[in-house]
Design a protein around this motif. Structure first.
Motif, PDB file in Angstrom:
ATOM      1  N   CYS A 121       3.071   3.057   2.689  1.00 18.04           N
ATOM      2  CA  CYS A 121       1.627   3.270   2.761  1.00 18.04           C
ATOM      3  C   CYS A 121       1.237   3.368   4.234  1.00 18.04           C
ATOM      4  CB  CYS A 121       0.892   2.111   2.090  1.00 18.04           C
ATOM      5  SG  CYS A 121      -0.903   2.288   2.121  1.00 18.04           S
ATOM      6  N   VAL A 122       0.639   4.477   4.622  1.00 10.49           N
ATOM      7  CA  VAL A 122       0.244   4.711   6.010  1.00 10.49           C
ATOM      8  C   VAL A 122      -1.207   4.286   6.200  1.00 10.49           C
ATOM      9  CG1 VAL A 122      -0.046   6.441   7.827  1.00 10.49           C
ATOM     10  CG2 VAL A 122       1.861   6.621   6.207  1.00 10.49           C
TER      11      VAL A 122
ATOM     12  N   GLU B 152      -3.040  -5.820   1.177  1.00 12.65           N
ATOM     13  CA  GLU B 152      -2.276  -7.002   0.765  1.00 12.65           C
ATOM     14  C   GLU B 152      -3.153  -8.008   0.024  1.00 12.65           C
ATOM     15  OE1 GLU B 152       1.337  -7.925   1.170  1.00 12.65           O
ATOM     16  OE2 GLU B 152       0.925  -5.792   0.869  1.00 12.65           O
ATOM     17  N   ARG B 153      -4.405  -8.089   0.428  1.00  9.49           N
ATOM     18  CA  ARG B 153      -5.339  -9.013  -0.236  1.00  9.49           C
ATOM     19  C   ARG B 153      -5.496  -8.647  -1.705  1.00  9.49           C
ATOM     20  NH1 ARG B 153      -9.447  -8.219   3.004  1.00  9.49           N
ATOM     21  NH2 ARG B 153     -10.535  -6.792   1.646  1.00  9.49           N
ATOM     22  N   VAL B 154      -5.490  -7.351  -1.989  1.00 13.47           N
ATOM     23  CA  VAL B 154      -5.622  -6.882  -3.374  1.00 13.47           C
ATOM     24  C   VAL B 154      -4.360  -7.201  -4.167  1.00 13.47           C
ATOM     25  CG1 VAL B 154      -5.884  -4.809  -4.790  1.00 13.47           C
ATOM     26  CG2 VAL B 154      -7.239  -5.071  -2.720  1.00 13.47           C
ATOM     27  N   GLY B 155      -3.199  -7.103  -3.521  1.00 14.52           N
ATOM     28  CA  GLY B 155      -1.937  -7.431  -4.171  1.00 14.52           C
ATOM     29  C   GLY B 155      -1.423  -6.385  -5.134  1.00 14.52           C
ATOM     30  N   ALA B 156      -1.942  -5.147  -5.075  1.00 12.24           N
ATOM     31  CA  ALA B 156      -1.546  -4.106  -6.024  1.00 12.24           C
ATOM     32  C   ALA B 156      -0.444  -3.195  -5.483  1.00 12.24           C
ATOM     33  CB  ALA B 156      -2.764  -3.262  -6.401  1.00 12.24           C
ATOM     34  N   PHE B 157      -0.133  -3.293  -4.199  1.00 17.19           N
ATOM     35  CA  PHE B 157       0.865  -2.414  -3.575  1.00 17.19           C
ATOM     36  C   PHE B 157       2.110  -3.216  -3.229  1.00 17.19           C
ATOM     37  CE2 PHE B 157       2.698  -0.297   0.198  1.00 17.19           C
ATOM     38  CZ  PHE B 157       2.937   0.960  -0.355  1.00 17.19           C
ATOM     39  N   ARG B 158       3.265  -2.763  -3.707  1.00 16.78           N
ATOM     40  CA  ARG B 158       4.509  -3.509  -3.479  1.00 16.78           C
ATOM     41  C   ARG B 158       5.510  -2.738  -2.620  1.00 16.78           C
ATOM     42  NH1 ARG B 158       4.274  -8.078  -2.828  1.00 16.78           N
ATOM     43  NH2 ARG B 158       6.481  -8.319  -3.191  1.00 16.78           N
TER      44      ARG B 158
END
Length: 200
Positions: free
Chosen positions: A85-86, A97-103
């Motif tokens: 993710c750019v 990161e706060r959302v926690g949906a991207f790994r």
């Protein structure tokens, strides 16, 4: 500022006023709050800033600030190494990161292309991104850049640079936010939401 404040306080106010969103009045209020609560705020803040100045460095892989190199995210074996993710700056990374949906992992450009400000491709971390994609077997690059003229210009340029590598390049969906009401949204957001519509 009155001369009776002393040069140390004037310097503190001057430095605080250089922070984003902090004008001279806000800086003066912040300085007074820090001085009033010396033991609870001023001393711990000074110590934290000293430690940060000594230990925090940009990650040599993604460019995010951290006390280790590679950073915690780049070192995490649970992350999807085929997905990058750019983002413009670390603040956007922290929001994701706060959302926690991207790994996946990240790449911090360090700014946006801007002809008015004289910021060209060589001033950003676009070259290292291309090298990462080429060397690390990346399957998809997500462009999470601002929906501004400079953000869109940068996204277009990055996509062009990545095109020869035959990697999937995607952008974040834009439009009506969760809980948003149409009559409160600006015209651009509504237009984008219409263009990005999908089956119900």
């Amino acid at each position: 500022m009155a001369a009776s404040a002393g040069p140390e306080i004037e310097r503190l106010i001057g430095l605080l006023s250089k922070l984003p969103g902090m004008g001279p009045r806000s800086a003066r209020r912040a300085a007074l709050a820090l001085l009033k609560k010396r033991d609870q705020l001023l001393v711990p803040l000074a110590e934290a800033m000293t430690v940060a100045a000594e230990r925090v460095r940009p990650c040599s892989v993604c460019g995010a600030p951290d006390t280790r190199d590679p950073c915690a995210i780049c070192s995490d074996s649970e992350r999807d190494r085929t997905l990058i993710c750019v983002v413009e700056e670390a603040g956007a990374l922290w929001a994701m990161e706060r959302v926690g949906a991207f790994r996946g992992r990240y790449h911090v450009l360090g700014g946006l292309l801007s002809a008015l400000d004289g910021i060209g491709p060589e001033a950003l971390r676009i070259g290292p991104l291309v090298e990462r994609v080429r060397a690390e077997g990346v399957a998809e690059v997500v462009l999470a850049l601002p929906a501004t003229v400079d953000g869109q210009t940068t996204a277009h340029y990055v996509a062009e640079r990545l095109a020869p590598l035959q990697v999937a390049v995607t952008t974040l969906a834009r439009g009506v936010p969760v809980g948003g009401e149409l009559d409160w949204l600006d015209d651009g957001t509504i237009a984008q939401a219409l263009r990005a519509r999908r089956p119900a």
